[in-house]
Design a protein around this motif. Sequence first.
Motif, PDB file in Angstrom:
ATOM      1  N   VAL A 238       0.838  -1.201   0.000  1.00  0.00           N
ATOM      2  CA  VAL A 238       0.000   0.000   0.000  1.00  0.00           C
ATOM      3  C   VAL A 238       0.871   1.249   0.000  1.00  0.00           C
ATOM      4  CG1 VAL A 238      -1.723   1.308   1.298  1.00  0.00           C
ATOM      5  CG2 VAL A 238      -1.895  -1.183   1.167  1.00  0.00           C
ATOM      6  N   ALA A 239       1.905   1.242   0.847  1.00  0.00           N
ATOM      7  CA  ALA A 239       2.808   2.395   0.952  1.00  0.00           C
ATOM      8  C   ALA A 239       4.240   1.889   0.894  1.00  0.00           C
ATOM      9  CB  ALA A 239       2.547   3.149   2.249  1.00  0.00           C
ATOM     10  N   PRO A 240       4.772   1.625  -0.295  1.00  0.00           N
ATOM     11  CA  PRO A 240       6.111   1.042  -0.412  1.00  0.00           C
ATOM     12  C   PRO A 240       7.241   2.005  -0.074  1.00  0.00           C
ATOM     13  CG  PRO A 240       5.247   1.573  -2.575  1.00  0.00           C
ATOM     14  CD  PRO A 240       4.130   1.828  -1.605  1.00  0.00           C
ATOM     15  N   GLY A 241       6.959   3.305  -0.023  1.00  0.00           N
ATOM     16  CA  GLY A 241       8.020   4.279   0.217  1.00  0.00           C
ATOM     17  C   GLY A 241       8.529   4.864  -1.082  1.00  0.00           C
ATOM     18  N   PRO A 242       9.299   5.947  -0.994  1.00  0.00           N
ATOM     19  CA  PRO A 242       9.715   6.660  -2.210  1.00  0.00           C
ATOM     20  C   PRO A 242      10.802   5.969  -3.017  1.00  0.00           C
ATOM     21  CG  PRO A 242      10.677   7.672  -0.265  1.00  0.00           C
ATOM     22  CD  PRO A 242       9.736   6.621   0.237  1.00  0.00           C
ATOM     23  N   LEU A 243      11.542   5.022  -2.412  1.00  0.00           N
ATOM     24  CA  LEU A 243      12.699   4.448  -3.094  1.00  0.00           C
ATOM     25  C   LEU A 243      12.494   3.001  -3.525  1.00  0.00           C
ATOM     26  CD1 LEU A 243      15.522   5.888  -0.802  1.00  0.00           C
ATOM     27  CD2 LEU A 243      14.629   6.828  -2.938  1.00  0.00           C
ATOM     28  N   ARG A 244      11.270   2.462  -3.363  1.00  0.00           N
ATOM     29  CA  ARG A 244      11.011   1.067  -3.710  1.00  0.00           C
ATOM     30  C   ARG A 244       9.733   0.955  -4.538  1.00  0.00           C
ATOM     31  NH1 ARG A 244      11.165  -2.564   1.650  1.00  0.00           N
ATOM     32  NH2 ARG A 244       9.409  -1.188   2.175  1.00  0.00           N
ATOM     33  N   THR A 245       9.751   0.025  -5.464  1.00  0.00           N
ATOM     34  CA  THR A 245       8.515  -0.298  -6.166  1.00  0.00           C
ATOM     35  C   THR A 245       7.635  -1.131  -5.231  1.00  0.00           C
ATOM     36  OG1 THR A 245       9.387  -2.363  -7.069  1.00  0.00           O
ATOM     37  CG2 THR A 245       9.748  -0.352  -8.357  1.00  0.00           C
ATOM     38  N   ARG A 246       6.369  -1.250  -5.559  1.00  0.00           N
ATOM     39  CA  ARG A 246       5.471  -2.055  -4.718  1.00  0.00           C
ATOM     40  C   ARG A 246       5.922  -3.511  -4.679  1.00  0.00           C
ATOM     41  NH1 ARG A 246       0.976   0.983  -3.529  1.00  0.00           N
ATOM     42  NH2 ARG A 246       0.618   2.763  -4.924  1.00  0.00           N
ATOM     43  N   GLY A 247       6.327  -4.021  -5.845  1.00  0.00           N
ATOM     44  CA  GLY A 247       6.769  -5.411  -5.890  1.00  0.00           C
ATOM     45  C   GLY A 247       7.997  -5.657  -5.045  1.00  0.00           C
ATOM     46  N   ARG A 248       8.972  -4.760  -5.123  1.00  0.00           N
ATOM     47  CA  ARG A 248      10.188  -4.922  -4.339  1.00  0.00           C
ATOM     48  C   ARG A 248       9.900  -4.788  -2.846  1.00  0.00           C
ATOM     49  NH1 ARG A 248      15.567  -4.955  -5.162  1.00  0.00           N
ATOM     50  NH2 ARG A 248      16.910  -4.204  -3.483  1.00  0.00           N
ATOM     51  N   ALA A 249       9.071  -3.813  -2.498  1.00  0.00           N
ATOM     52  CA  ALA A 249       8.725  -3.620  -1.091  1.00  0.00           C
ATOM     53  C   ALA A 249       8.022  -4.852  -0.530  1.00  0.00           C
ATOM     54  CB  ALA A 249       7.840  -2.388  -0.930  1.00  0.00           C
TER      55      ALA A 249
END
Length: 330
Positions: A238-249
Motif C-alpha cells: 500500500v505504501a512502499p516508500g519513495p525508493l522502492r517499487t510495490r513489488g520490491r517492497a
Amino acid sequence: MDLDAYVAEHGAEWRRLDELSRRRKLSAAEADELVALYQRAATHLSLIRSRSPDPILVARLSRLVLAGRNALTGSPTFSLAGVGRFFTHTFPLAVYRAWPWWCGVATVFTALTFGLMAYIVSNPQVAGYFVSDADIGRLVNQDFAGYYSEYMPQNSFLRVWTHNALITGVCLASGVAFLPVFYFLFQDALNVGLIGGVMIAYGRADVFFGLIVPHGLLELTAVYIGAGVGLRIGWSWVAPGPLRTRGRALAETALEGMLVALGLVAVLLVSGVLEGFLTPSPLPYIVKDFIGFLVWAAFLVYVFVLGRRAQLEGHSTTVPGEAADALPAA
C-alpha cells in the motif's frame, strides 16, 4: 518453434552445461565456458517458455539453469554458525523492525480481551447468549482446569505447539489482506474474554490466571507478532516508500516475514513446553505464573536488546545466497 529441431541444435550445449555443473573443480577456461553455457541455457529457457512451453523440456532446462547457477554462486550449506547467527541477529532484528506493528496489535487486542472480561463479569447473563448454563457449570467446575491435564504432557506439548504454530502462521499470512487477520484476532479475544469473564464472575479468577498466564503470555505474544508482521507485509504494497517499487517492497517485507515465521516456531515450542509441562504441574499458581512471566520477559529483552544491537551494527535480514539475480543472458 520446432522443438525437436531446437533440442537437436542445442542439446550438446545443455549436456555440456550439465557435465560442468556436476564437477567439483573447474579450470579457468571451464569456468568461463560454464558462465557462457549458463547464460545461453537461461535464454533458451526463456524462449521456450514464451513460444512453446513444453512442460517436460521446461522442467529439464529449469533444472539445468538452477544447477548452473548453484555451480557458479555456490550452494547454501547448513552450518551451526548459520543457525546461531539466525537466532542472535537475523530473527531478533526482523522482529525488532516490526515492533510498532505487533506492539500495536498486542495493545489493541489485549485491551479488547480485558474489556470483554470486565463486561462479562459485570453482566454474567451475557455469557448465556454464547453457552448454556450447563456448559458454564462444567467450564467453571471442571472443564477449564481439566483441559490442561487431559493429555500426557508430551502429547499436550506437541498438540498445542503444532496448533499454535498453525494459528500464528494463518495470522501472518492473512495480514496481507488486512481484514482476515482482524477476524482471527477478534475470535481469539472473544474466546479468551468470554472464558475469563465467566471464570472471574464465578469466583475462579485464581484458577483462570493461574493456568493461562504460565504459557499464555509468550503464546499470545507470538500470535500478536505474527499478526503484526503480516499487517506490515500488507502495508508494504500500500505504501512502499519513495525508493522502492510495490513489488520490491512486498518481496523484501515478505522475506522478513518468512524469517519471523521460522523463528516463531521455536518461540511457540517454548510456550508449548510451558503449557504441556508447567501449566498442569502441581506447583502453586503464583510460582507457575512467575516462571511464565520470567520466560516472557526474557523473550522481550532478547528481541529488543539483540534486535536493536543488530540494527545499530548494520546487520541485514537478507539470507546469504537468497534470490540471487540471474546473470545477464547473452
